[in-house]
Design a protein around this motif. Structure first.
Motif: not given
Length: 166
Positions: A139-147
């Motif tokens: 979840r943290e990985w996906d959030w950082r990639v998205k932002r």
């Protein structure tokens, strides 16, 4: 039989010889900083008693998920470990714990035990996080990639997050 004071001298000399950062906050108690690579620092407590030395080190907090899988993994590793074993406290936080008789407390044995603690805490740290916190890591990985945020401190988990989810 060794006295507590004699054991303190042995432990203190071993820590100085190894050039480790440590505190001696009370008689019979040492807190040793063990620098790692995956787990950046493991604080290991050495508690001297009349009958020997107790070793305690916090490894990671209770898992968010897959508790039984993590406990199984830890127990399977315990069978192959030297001097310490994985254990959990009442809330499920993971520790390394062990006991050594007073007669066995030598500078060499203190060094060997601290090496074991460092190895078991550091070498297996990312695997424990993947088992117990995999959803949060992804979840943290996906959030950082998205932002467009930095992934630098998550790079160790790149292969894990790219693996298909089971």
């Amino acid at each position: 039989m060794s006295t507590v004071a004699e054991l303190e001298r042995v432990v203190d000399a071993a820590l100085r010889e190894a050039e480790l950062v440590y505190e001696h906050p009370a008689p019979g108690r040492f807190l040793v900083d063990l620098p790692g690579t995956k787990k950046l620092k493991t604080v290991c407590g050495l508690v001297i008693g009349e009958h020997g030395l107790r070793v305690e080190a916090f490894v990671c907090r209770q898992p968010d998920e897959n508790r039984e899988q993590l406990w199984t993994w830890l127990l399977q590793h315990n069978a192959r470990m030297y001097g310490v074993a994985y254990s959990i406290d009442a809330v499920g936080d993971v520790y390394l714990t062990g006991r050594v008789s007073a007669a066995s407390v030598t500078a060499e044995e203190v060094d060997r035990l601290l090496g074991a603690v460092l190895s078991y805490a550091d070498d297996h740290f990312n695997t424990m996080l993947e088992i117990g916190f995999g959803t949060s890591i992804r979840r943290e990985w996906d959030w950082r990639v998205k932002r467009g945020e930095s992934l630098r401190n998550l790079e160790a988990f790149a292969d894990f997050v790219r693996r298909p989810r089971e």
